[in-house]
Design an enzyme around this catalytic site. Structure first.
Site, PDB file in Angstrom:
ATOM      1  CG  HIS A  57     -16.203  19.941  17.468  1.00 56.31           C
ATOM      2  ND1 HIS A  57     -16.508  19.823  18.807  1.00 56.31           N
ATOM      3  CD2 HIS A  57     -17.096  20.824  16.966  1.00 56.31           C
ATOM      4  CE1 HIS A  57     -17.525  20.600  19.107  1.00 56.31           C
ATOM      5  NE2 HIS A  57     -17.910  21.212  18.000  1.00 56.31           N
ATOM      6  CD  GLU A  59     -10.998  17.667  19.554  1.00 52.71           C
ATOM      7  OE1 GLU A  59     -10.526  18.251  20.532  1.00 52.71           O
ATOM      8  OE2 GLU A  59     -11.935  18.147  18.858  1.00 52.71           O
ATOM      9  CB  SER A  84     -10.163  20.582  27.078  1.00 51.32           C
ATOM     10  OG  SER A  84     -10.750  19.556  27.824  1.00 51.32           O
ATOM     11  CB  CYS A  86     -16.684  19.259  23.154  1.00 49.14           C
ATOM     12  SG  CYS A  86     -17.061  18.298  21.666  1.00 49.14           S
ATOM     13  CB  CYS A  89     -14.258  15.552  20.530  1.00 54.29           C
ATOM     14  SG  CYS A  89     -14.753  16.654  19.174  1.00 54.29           S
TER      15      CYS A  89
END
Length: 152
Positions: A57, A59, A84, A86, A89
């Site tokens: 992801h 991040e 936002s 998950c 992350c």
């Protein structure tokens, strides 16, 4: 004359550019930057599709790009993400005790923000129209890939 210091909007712009870079190569348009002492130290975007990865992801890619940092570094960091974070992350954010997250969009997806806040992470929700439009368009065109990305 020294350059003007970067502002919050510059850091979010950098995360949005990461998301656009990922989209341009067939990925999911989510981007992140890690900022320490008003300087971008790492950038990343969602690379699950491009790398065939289960965990990259935006991040996570950003933290991987930062390399090994000290606890003191993380304690001064702010993570800027176009979406936002998950559960996965958010776990990394808690593990490294990153104290602040600036979130570009929590309208199209909302991770465990209440849990992060309860654990002491300061959240700034921007709901930038560019982030929201980019994710809305992607989700409409790629619902299966989006559901895979969020584990549904």
């Amino acid at each position: 004359m020294p350059a003007a210091p970067l502002q919050r909007s510059d850091f979010l712009d950098a995360a949005i550019q990461e998301a656009q870079d990922g989209l341009a190569v067939g990925g999911i348009p989510i981007g992140a930057v890690l900022v320490i002492d008003d300087e971008i130290v790492a950038r990343g975007h969602n690379k699950r599709v491009q790398s065939g990865s289960a965990v990259l992801h935006a991040e996570m890619d950003c933290l991987e790009s930062a390399g090994r940092l000290t606890a003191r570094d993380y304690a001064r960091a702010t993570l800027y993400s176009t979406l936002s974070p998950c559960d996965m992350c958010s776990g990394a954010i808690l593990l490294y005790k990153i104290p602040r997250i600036v979130i570009g969009d929590n309208q199209t997806f909302r991770g465990p923000e209440e849990y992060l806040h309860a654990r002491g992470v300061a959240l700034e929700i921007v709901n930038d129209r560019r982030c929201i439009r980019m994710m809305d368009a992607f989700i409409q065109k790629n619902p299966g890939l989006w559901n895979e990305d969020i584990g549904e």
